[in-house]
Design a protein around this motif. Structure first.
Motif: not given
Length: 144
Positions: A2-16, A82-89
Motif C-alpha cells: 500500500l505504501s509503494n502504491k501511494r509513493v507511485q501515486e505521488l510520483e505521478l502527481v509530480m509528473d503530472f 495513469w490508466e492503471d491508477f484508480s485512486s480517488v486522489d
C-alpha cells in the motif's frame, strides 16, 4: 504494498505537474493563435490565385501547428501509465488530463480537416480553371 502504491501515486502527481506545465504552453497557443488561424482559413476568395496564396500561408501555419500538436501528444503520452491508477486522489488529475487530451485531439482534427479541405479546393479550382481554358480555346476554334 500500500505504501509503494501511494509513493507511485505521488510520483505521478509530480509528473503530472511537469506535463501540465508543458501542456499549458500548447493549450495557450491553440486557444490564442491556432483556433483563430483555423477560422481564417474557412473563408477563402473565389480565385485560384488567392486560394493558392491561402494554401501557401496555411502550409507555413500547419508546420507550426503540427509541432504544437506533436509536443502536446508527447507530453500526454508520458501520462499513459495513469490508466492503471484508480485512486480517488488521482481522479482529479485524470479528469484534467482527459480535458487536455480532448482539446488537443479536437484541434489536431480541425487542423487535418482544414489541410484536406484547402488541398481539395485548390485541386478543384485548378480543374475548373483547366476546363474554363479548354472551353475558351474551343470557342476560339469555333469562331475561326
Amino acid at each position: 504494498m500500500l505504501s509503494n502504491k501511494r509513493v507511485q501515486e505521488l510520483e505521478l502527481v509530480m509528473d503530472f505537474e511537469k506535463v501540465e506545465e508543458c501542456f499549458k504552453e500548447v493549450s495557450s497557443w491553440i486557444e490564442n493563435v491556432g483556433r483563430k488561424r483555423l477560422k481564417e482559413t474557412i473563408s477563402t476568395d473565389d480565385s485560384l490565385e488567392m486560394l493558392v496564396q491561402v494554401q501557401k500561408q496555411f502550409k507555413e501555419f500547419d508546420l507550426i501547428a503540427s509541432e504544437y500538436c506533436r509536443r502536446g501528444q508527447e507530453a500526454l503520452k508520458k501520462m499513459d501509465r495513469w490508466e492503471d491508477f484508480s485512486s480517488v486522489d488521482v481522479h482529479p488529475y485524470r479528469v484534467k488530463l482527459q480535458a487536455c487530451r480532448d482539446q488537443l485531439e479536437e484541434f489536431c482534427t480541425q487542423l487535418d480537416e482544414s489541410r484536406h479541405r484547402i488541398s481539395e479546393m485548390v485541386r478543384l479550382y485548378e480543374f475548373f480553371d483547366k476546363v474554363r481554358r479548354g472551353i475558351c480555346c474551343m470557342e476560339k476554334g469555333v469562331r475561326n
